[in-house]
Design a protein around this motif. Structure first.
Motif, short mmCIF file in Angstrom:
data_model
loop_
_atom_site.label_atom_id
_atom_site.label_comp_id
_atom_site.label_asym_id
_atom_site.label_seq_id
_atom_site.Cartn_x
_atom_site.Cartn_y
_atom_site.Cartn_z
N ILE A 1 7.82 3.21 11.20
CA ILE A 1 6.66 4.16 10.63
C ILE A 1 6.62 4.06 9.25
O ILE A 1 7.35 5.81 9.80
CB ILE A 1 5.49 4.37 11.50
N LEU A 2 6.66 4.72 8.54
CA LEU A 2 6.89 5.63 7.27
C LEU A 2 6.82 7.00 6.71
O LEU A 2 5.97 6.12 6.72
CB LEU A 2 8.20 4.43 5.88
N ILE B 1 10.44 7.94 -0.56
CA ILE B 1 11.15 6.63 -0.18
C ILE B 1 12.44 6.28 -0.50
O ILE B 1 12.85 5.33 0.47
CB ILE B 1 9.51 5.89 -0.42
N ARG B 2 12.51 5.69 -1.60
CA ARG B 2 14.49 4.93 -1.81
C ARG B 2 15.10 5.23 -1.52
O ARG B 2 16.10 5.06 -0.98
CB ARG B 2 13.98 5.22 -3.46
N GLY C 1 1.03 7.52 -3.04
CA GLY C 1 1.87 7.57 -4.02
C GLY C 1 1.68 6.20 -4.95
O GLY C 1 1.88 5.57 -4.98
N ILE C 2 2.15 7.13 -6.40
CA ILE C 2 2.41 5.36 -7.27
C ILE C 2 3.41 5.77 -7.71
O ILE C 2 3.81 7.49 -8.38
CB ILE C 2 1.33 5.49 -7.93
N GLU C 3 4.84 5.26 -7.60
CA GLU C 3 5.85 6.05 -8.86
C GLU C 3 5.98 5.85 -9.97
O GLU C 3 5.79 5.03 -11.10
CB GLU C 3 7.51 5.49 -8.19
N PRO C 4 6.01 7.06 -10.87
CA PRO C 4 5.71 7.20 -12.47
C PRO C 4 6.97 5.88 -12.69
O PRO C 4 8.16 6.53 -12.30
CB PRO C 4 6.31 9.07 -12.34
N ASP C 5 6.52 5.72 -13.81
CA ASP C 5 7.62 5.50 -14.37
C ASP C 5 7.60 4.10 -14.43
O ASP C 5 7.58 3.13 -15.07
CB ASP C 5 9.53 6.29 -15.21
N THR D 1 3.94 -0.80 -0.75
CA THR D 1 4.33 -1.98 -0.99
C THR D 1 6.04 -2.19 -2.10
O THR D 1 6.86 -3.47 -1.53
CB THR D 1 3.49 -2.40 -1.10
N GLU D 2 5.61 -2.54 -3.39
CA GLU D 2 6.11 -2.84 -4.42
C GLU D 2 7.59 -2.40 -4.36
O GLU D 2 9.56 -2.90 -4.30
CB GLU D 2 6.14 -2.66 -5.94
N MET D 3 7.08 -0.72 -4.22
CA MET D 3 9.32 0.33 -4.01
C MET D 3 9.86 -1.21 -3.13
O MET D 3 10.91 -0.47 -2.95
CB MET D 3 8.72 1.26 -3.54
#
Ligand SMILES: NC(=O)C1=CN([C@@H]2O[C@H](COP(=O)(O)OP(=O)(O)OC[C@H]3O[C@@H](n4cnc5c(N)ncnc54)[C@H](OP(=O)(O)O)[C@@H]3O)[C@@H](O)[C@H]2O)C=CC1
Ligand SMILES: O=C(CO)COP(=O)(O)O
Length: 365
Positions: free
Chosen positions: A94-95, A102-103, A125-129, A135-137
């Motif tokens: 569980i992250l 996250i990264r 959250g969503i990663e800026p830029d 999930t994509e990260m």
């Protein structure tokens, strides 16, 4: 009907789960509250923290005073300072760290992980830029051979109330419904009801973007504008979230569910919300730096406002609340003037923009 379902004495459906060792990575408010739910379900819970003092406190005193001051933690929760020890032999992680971390944390997992795992993330959250969802990260950071499935757990759920075992509902979503059901089974109990959904995009977008609206609702409360203004922000906020999310590929119905309107309601109206509280202080005249310095916990909506502002441009979606909030947070715009800007916009139809997005989506071939 799934085989594992049984009726308990009260006649409520629940799962006779197999007990598992589960690693919860991140020992802030949410990671700790979710660790409590898992321990209540009799799982072996390994709560990893990057702070040695906190590990000592949790194992020595069964408390996590910084994040859940009044709560006695179940003894089934064991804190770990070593990530490789926490992950040894576990199948599910569980992250539970802020989006910003996250990264970095996935890099640490990657470095010590030997076997393939399911990652259930609980961040909003969503990663800026890059404009990536979490999930994509995770897909970018984790090699395929180390990753079985990705699940997102989201919904109206403040840690403070979950840790008191107050009734709470959440949704788990995954591209693989079996994985979502596996996480549902681990968490579900009489206090914590878990639904499934296959719309990962909608669940992640709703959970992330409601924080923007909660910041704005906090600002109008701080300005003393009251309930009409807040109801307007919540309703029109959901409209702009749904417009963007639908264009990004979400199912528009998801925004009327727990991870859409449900989470928007709780975050805009609860004193527990860090985003609402931060907005409230901004509305009362503090600067963003002062607010963030004093909060002591993550306020995801600030970075997400930047990301959503960029997404609105990328997808050519009208997001007036996000845009004025962006100008307050990052361009020094006065909060009261920002509300005036919203109110003085040109006349529009209430539903037209969303209807146009839906038309586009459903006539696309
Ligand atoms: N709190 C809630 O009620 C809910 C929160 N969420 C979401 O969960 C996510 C986590 O939030 P929450 O637990 O509340 O946040 P908190 O601020 O309460 O805790 C964050 C935790 O992550 C740790 N952390 C931060 N950066 C790193 C890093 N680089 N490496 C390792 N650990 C790190 C912090 O450590 P340290 O103590 O050192 O800062 C802390 O333990 C957010 O995306 C939030 O939106 C979702 C639903 C409910
Ligand atoms: O997502 C949450 C509740 O569902 C937590 O919101 P805050 O981060 O604003 O406290």
């Amino acid at each position: 009907m799934r085989e594992k379902e049984n009726k308990d004495k009260a006649g409520v459906l629940f799962m006779q789960n197999k007990k598992a060792a589960i690693a919860v990575v991140g020992a802030g408010s949410w990671g700790t509250a979710l660790a409590i739910v898992l321990a209540d379900n009799a799982h072996e819970v390994r709560l990893w923290s990057h702070k040695e003092d906190q590990v000592k406190e949790i194992n020595g005193f069964h408390t996590n005073k910084k994040y859940l001051p009044e709560i006695a933690l179940p003894e089934l929760i064991v804190a770990y300072a070593s990530l490789s020890d926490a992950l040894a032999g576990v199948d599910t992680v569980i992250l539970a760290v802020p989006t910003k971390a996250i990264r970095e944390v996935l890099g640490k997992i990657r470095a010590v992980q030997a076997d393939s795992i399911t990652i259930a993330h609980v961040s909003k959250g969503i990663e800026p830029d890059t404009l990536l969802r979490i999930t994509e990260m995770i897909k970018e950071e984790m090699p395929k051979e180390l990753l079985k499935d990705i699940v997102v757990l989201s919904g109206p759920s403040h840690a403070e109330e979950v840790s008191l075992r107050h009734p709470t509902t959440v949704t788990v979503a995954s591209e693989n419904m079996e994985a979502a059901e596996k996480i549902q089974d681990l968490f579900i109990n009489h206090n914590f009801r878990v639904y499934t959904n296959s719309d990962v995009i909608g669940v992640e977008i709703g959970g992330a973007l409601k924080n923007i609206i909660a910041l704005a609702a906090g600002i109008t409360d701080g300005l003393g504008y009251g309930d009409n203004a807040k109801a307007a922000l919540m309703t029109r906020g959901l409209a702009e979230i749904a417009r963007l999310g639908t264009k990004m590929g979400a199912n528009p119905l998801t925004f009327s569910g727990l991870t859409g309107i449900g989470d928007l309601i709780v975050t805009c109206t609860s004193v527990h919300s860090r985003n609402w509280r931060a907005g409230n202080l901004l509305g009362k005249g503090q600067t963003l730096d002062e607010v963030l310095d004093n909060m002591g916990m993550v306020v995801e909506g600030v970075r997400t406002t930047k990301a959503a502002y960029q997404l609105a441009k990328k997808y050519d979606v009208n997001m007036p609340i996000t845009t004025v909030l962006y100008n307050v947070l990052f361009n020094g715009k006065n909060a009261k003037d920002a509300v005036d800007v919203l109110m003085a916009r040109g006349k529009t139809h209430e539903m037209e923009d969303l209807v146009n997005v839906l038309d586009e989506k459903y006539t696309e071939g």
